[in-house]
Design a protein around this motif. Structure first.
Motif, PDB file in Angstrom:
ATOM      1  N   ALA A 179      42.675  35.572  36.394  1.00  0.00           N
ATOM      2  CA  ALA A 179      42.703  34.113  36.322  1.00  0.00           C
ATOM      3  C   ALA A 179      41.292  33.543  36.342  1.00  0.00           C
ATOM      4  O   ALA A 179      41.007  32.532  35.680  1.00  0.00           O
ATOM      5  CB  ALA A 179      43.526  33.545  37.481  1.00  0.00           C
ATOM      6  N   LEU A 180      40.389  34.166  37.095  1.00  0.00           N
ATOM      7  CA  LEU A 180      38.992  33.731  37.109  1.00  0.00           C
ATOM      8  C   LEU A 180      38.296  34.081  35.801  1.00  0.00           C
ATOM      9  O   LEU A 180      37.393  33.366  35.362  1.00  0.00           O
ATOM     10  CB  LEU A 180      38.256  34.371  38.287  1.00  0.00           C
ATOM     11  CG  LEU A 180      38.725  33.971  39.690  1.00  0.00           C
ATOM     12  CD1 LEU A 180      38.006  34.791  40.749  1.00  0.00           C
ATOM     13  CD2 LEU A 180      38.502  32.480  39.936  1.00  0.00           C
ATOM     14  N   PRO A 183      40.204  31.172  32.771  1.00  0.00           N
ATOM     15  CA  PRO A 183      40.802  29.979  33.389  1.00  0.00           C
ATOM     16  C   PRO A 183      41.575  29.105  32.409  1.00  0.00           C
ATOM     17  O   PRO A 183      42.243  28.158  32.829  1.00  0.00           O
ATOM     18  CB  PRO A 183      39.581  29.236  33.952  1.00  0.00           C
ATOM     19  CG  PRO A 183      38.429  29.694  33.127  1.00  0.00           C
ATOM     20  CD  PRO A 183      38.733  31.117  32.768  1.00  0.00           C
ATOM     21  N   ASP A 184      41.502  29.411  31.123  1.00  0.00           N
ATOM     22  CA  ASP A 184      42.234  28.629  30.115  1.00  0.00           C
ATOM     23  C   ASP A 184      43.672  29.087  29.954  1.00  0.00           C
ATOM     24  O   ASP A 184      44.430  28.505  29.172  1.00  0.00           O
ATOM     25  CB  ASP A 184      41.517  28.725  28.770  1.00  0.00           C
ATOM     26  CG  ASP A 184      41.359  30.173  28.299  1.00  0.00           C
ATOM     27  OD1 ASP A 184      41.050  31.039  29.143  1.00  0.00           O
ATOM     28  OD2 ASP A 184      41.545  30.429  27.097  1.00  0.00           O
ATOM     29  N   ARG A 186      47.416  29.939  31.791  1.00  0.00           N
ATOM     30  CA  ARG A 186      48.211  29.669  32.987  1.00  0.00           C
ATOM     31  C   ARG A 186      48.862  30.964  33.473  1.00  0.00           C
ATOM     32  O   ARG A 186      49.565  31.644  32.714  1.00  0.00           O
ATOM     33  CB  ARG A 186      49.304  28.628  32.690  1.00  0.00           C
ATOM     34  CG  ARG A 186      50.071  28.199  33.933  1.00  0.00           C
ATOM     35  CD  ARG A 186      51.020  27.056  33.630  1.00  0.00           C
ATOM     36  NE  ARG A 186      52.204  27.502  32.919  1.00  0.00           N
ATOM     37  CZ  ARG A 186      53.155  26.676  32.470  1.00  0.00           C
ATOM     38  NH1 ARG A 186      53.034  25.379  32.655  1.00  0.00           N
ATOM     39  NH2 ARG A 186      54.200  27.166  31.824  1.00  0.00           N
ATOM     40  N   SER A 199      48.022  29.514  38.662  1.00  0.00           N
ATOM     41  CA  SER A 199      46.774  28.956  38.142  1.00  0.00           C
ATOM     42  C   SER A 199      47.128  28.080  36.951  1.00  0.00           C
ATOM     43  O   SER A 199      47.840  28.515  36.029  1.00  0.00           O
ATOM     44  CB  SER A 199      45.816  30.078  37.722  1.00  0.00           C
ATOM     45  OG  SER A 199      44.603  29.544  37.235  1.00  0.00           O
ATOM     46  N   ARG A 204      39.174  24.891  33.280  1.00  0.00           N
ATOM     47  CA  ARG A 204      38.061  24.627  34.191  1.00  0.00           C
ATOM     48  C   ARG A 204      38.005  25.731  35.245  1.00  0.00           C
ATOM     49  O   ARG A 204      38.972  25.967  35.965  1.00  0.00           O
ATOM     50  CB  ARG A 204      38.217  23.257  34.848  1.00  0.00           C
ATOM     51  CG  ARG A 204      38.110  22.087  33.880  1.00  0.00           C
ATOM     52  CD  ARG A 204      38.071  20.764  34.636  1.00  0.00           C
ATOM     53  NE  ARG A 204      39.311  20.529  35.345  1.00  0.00           N
ATOM     54  CZ  ARG A 204      40.360  19.886  34.838  1.00  0.00           C
ATOM     55  NH1 ARG A 204      40.303  19.412  33.599  1.00  0.00           N
ATOM     56  NH2 ARG A 204      41.450  19.704  35.551  1.00  0.00           N
ATOM     57  N   LEU A 205      36.851  26.373  35.348  1.00  0.00           N
ATOM     58  CA  LEU A 205      36.705  27.466  36.306  1.00  0.00           C
ATOM     59  C   LEU A 205      36.888  26.978  37.731  1.00  0.00           C
ATOM     60  O   LEU A 205      37.407  27.712  38.581  1.00  0.00           O
ATOM     61  CB  LEU A 205      35.334  28.125  36.141  1.00  0.00           C
ATOM     62  CG  LEU A 205      35.032  29.316  37.053  1.00  0.00           C
ATOM     63  CD1 LEU A 205      36.077  30.415  36.888  1.00  0.00           C
ATOM     64  CD2 LEU A 205      33.637  29.860  36.777  1.00  0.00           C
ATOM     65  N   ASP A 207      39.006  24.837  38.815  1.00  0.00           N
ATOM     66  CA  ASP A 207      40.444  24.816  39.116  1.00  0.00           C
ATOM     67  C   ASP A 207      40.952  26.226  39.410  1.00  0.00           C
ATOM     68  O   ASP A 207      41.761  26.430  40.328  1.00  0.00           O
ATOM     69  CB  ASP A 207      41.227  24.206  37.952  1.00  0.00           C
ATOM     70  CG  ASP A 207      40.940  22.729  37.773  1.00  0.00           C
ATOM     71  OD1 ASP A 207      40.409  22.113  38.719  1.00  0.00           O
ATOM     72  OD2 ASP A 207      41.229  22.194  36.683  1.00  0.00           O
ATOM     73  N   ALA A 208      40.488  27.205  38.633  1.00  0.00           N
ATOM     74  CA  ALA A 208      40.906  28.587  38.880  1.00  0.00           C
ATOM     75  C   ALA A 208      40.380  29.078  40.214  1.00  0.00           C
ATOM     76  O   ALA A 208      41.086  29.769  40.960  1.00  0.00           O
ATOM     77  CB  ALA A 208      40.420  29.489  37.748  1.00  0.00           C
TER      78      ALA A 208
END
Length: 603
Positions: A179-180, A183-184, A186, A199, A204-205, A207-208
């Motif tokens: 996820a990191l 980050p685009d 889900r 996630s 946006r990194l 948010d992740a």
């Protein structure tokens, strides 16, 4: 008679699968990376019994053509490269054509897929490399892969697996890393139908990072954006205030691929060398975008290890990028208390107090440590209900210089009777013995005293409640480790409440716990479990906790001690089982004999 034979397909598949599929998290990695290569924007992962009973990965990617589905189970069949030349310029996460055949060789696998322009989909069932069924099926666009009874036909490998909770936490940790890395996309993860990770896929990194580490830690990270020539370095770097005791929170992504790369990791640590105490590691999410011809990903079938063709240049750029991001006022933590340590000129560091305090007693001197903490930005209160008292509090009579019998009492091992003379720097105690001059590291010595006294009182550990709970936002694996070892934490004196999801409230800590250090010590203990896994033991856990508490509570280097305080410390040290080293193995006492002194002075 010929001795060399060509192995049958079943045996060859079993051998090859052993390199690609090491444990359930390996299956999750390969399937999720296939989904990413298929252009998926949503990936859902479901596991049961740590992935040993069932793993399901669903995506909304391009799907597989019905005519290609059977071919997908043939080893080295792939849609991602076509020739040797393509290996020098890899843009996808997978390319070897080994994932599905290797997984199918050690499990009962079902693949259901449909392309976006097809009216119907297809479903294939494979058991131990043998195709059982291939039928048309109704399905949404994308692919769903279900893996059941992993290692059912390799009982030796199955027996080496750890507990379902541990294997599940490893799967969760891997999904967090992915996820990191992307980050685009889900990501949704469920364990036995219960949501454990989500996630949003906003791109946006930050948010992740919030989804993985929690909002509190994400707020303590600063963005990184660096470009030079054809190399771009982006990510988020943690302030020194959120350091950890292991490298587990250094996430490295190269060209969208979560990898391990020793030179880059070393460059990250070098950038923090003057910012973190010895033994602490940073929290960093680093994403490198480099020309694919400068990267060799064909190193290992698992594709976790990569080689850079210009390692030294890349390490220099990474270090420079991190240093530029870290040179900001945002790194300065705000003090949660008006009382903090002041540094005076010279080598002596003296704590300052709001009220006059006499440094005539050793216990008073050690208590001063809790009033000199610099707390990083946090909305979580961490003030205890009572003033923490140090372990090994010395009696009033000894500090006042009451009459004592000759020699040290209650000695476990022979320890010379010492007469303190002076304090050097002040870091060391100079003491005279019958056979020479002794130099004692005051921090290491006091650390040993507190360590053994904590272990001695382990059976009657008491808790002290915090005035306000400390919020612990954990990642999935940390939450799983805490849940699995919650009884050990409770026995040690921690009072922990589940607050929902991966968030817990720390409402109480062992008595005499250093104020302001709740989160640091707690996360260090979780890092210990992460490193040890099933090899951890209750006894070792209490030793790790005792060493950490002793280190935080012990008198620090640079603290001035009176002769009475020095004598009290030496007397207390003399009665310990091992008075010669600190709990971490550093020497606490060294000796220079009078004969050595005479020789040096040529007497």
């Amino acid at each position: 008679m010929a001795r060399i034979i060509v192995l049958d397909k079943y045996t060859a598949d079993q051998i090859a699968a052993g390199e690609v599929v090491e444990r359930p998290s390996s299956v999750v990695k390969e399937l999720v990376e296939n989904s990413i290569d298929a252009g998926a924007r949503r990936i859902a992962i479901d596991i049961e019994d740590g992935g040993l009973s069932m793993i399901t990965v669903s995506d909304d990617g391009c799907g597989i053509e019905g005519d290609d589905l059977e071919l997908a189970f043939q080893r080295h069949a792939t849609s991602k490269i076509t020739s040797t030349g393509d290996l020098a310029c890899i843009y996808t996460l997978g390319f070897r054509g080994e994932a599905l055949p290797s997984i199918a060789a050690v499990s009962k696998l079902t693949v259901t897929t449909r392309t976006h322009d097809a009216m119907t989909g297809a479903q294939a069932q494979v058991e131990g490399s043998a195709l059982v069924a291939m039928v048309p099926a109704g399905a949404p666009p994308g692919t769903t892969v279900t893996v059941k009874e992993l290692f059912y036909n390799t009982p030796a490998r199955r027996k080496t697996m750890k507990s379902p909770a541990t294997e599940g936490s490893l799967c969760g940790e891997l999904v967090s890393r992915l996820a990191l890395a992307r980050p685009d996309i889900r990501y949704e993860m469920r364990v036995k139908g219960r949501d454990v990770f989500y996630s949003a896929g906003s791109g946006r990194l930050a948010d992740a990072a919030t989804a993985v580490y929690g909002a509190a830690m994400a707020r303590e990270m600063v963005p990184l954006n660096f470009t030079e020539e054809r190399i771009t370095i982006t990510g988020m770097v943690g302030k020194p205030s959120i350091s950890r005791s292991t490298r587990n929170h250094i996430t490295l992504v190269i060209n969208g691929r979560y990898v391990r790369c020793t030179p880059v990791t070393a460059a990250v640590e070098a950038a923090y060398q003057t910012l973190l105490p010895q033994g602490r590691k940073p929290v960093v999410i680093l994403s490198l975008s480099i020309p694919p011809e400068l990267l060799d990903v064909n190193v290992h079938p698992a594709k976790l290890e990569v080689r850079l063709l210009e390692e030294e240049k890349m390490a220099v750029l990474v270090k420079r990028a991190l240093l530029e991001a870290l040179r900001t006022k945002a790194l300065i933590p705000s003090a949660a208390s008006a009382t903090h340590r002041k540094y005076q000129s010279g080598l002596v560091v003296m704590p300052q107090f709001d009220t006059p305090v006499r440094q005539e007693r050793f216990s008073e001197l050690v208590q001063s440590q809790s009033s000199a903490q610099i707390i990083p930005e946090s909305n979580s209160p961490s003030i205890t209900s009572t003033t923490p008292q140090p372990y090994g509090q010395l009696t009033e009579s000894r500090l006042a210089g009451a009459e004592e019998p000759a020699g040290y009492d209650n000695q476990v091992v022979p320890f010379p009777e010492l007469q303190p003379l002076a304090q050097l720097l002040p870091l060391y105690i100079l003491a005279a013995g019958e056979d020479g001059l002794y130099i004692i590291d005051q921090h290491a010595a006091h650390e040993r005293v507190l360590y053994e006294e904590f272990l001695a009182g382990q059976s009657s550990t008491q808790s002290q409640c915090l005035l306000g709970p400390v919020t612990l936002e954990l990642d999935y694996r940390e939450a799983a480790l805490l849940t699995e070892r919650i009884l050990w934490f409770t026995e040690a004196g921690f009072i922990i409440e589940h607050f929902g999801g991966n968030t817990f409230l720390l409402r109480g800590v062992p008595s005499r716990f250093p104020a302001g250090q709740e989160k640091t010590i707690f996360f260090d203990l979780l890092d210990y479990f992460r490193e040890k896994g099933n090899d951890s033991s209750r006894t070792e856990f209490f030793h790790v906790l005792a060493a950490s508490l002793a280190c935080k509570n012990a008198v620090k280097s640079g603290e001035k001690l009176t002769l009475a305080a020095m004598e009290a410390l030496l007397r207390s040290l003399s009665g310990k089982a091992n008075p010669f080293t600190c709990p971490h193995g550093r020497p606490a006492v060294i000796k220079i004999t009078y004969r050595d002194l005479a020789t040096r002075f040529k007497r």
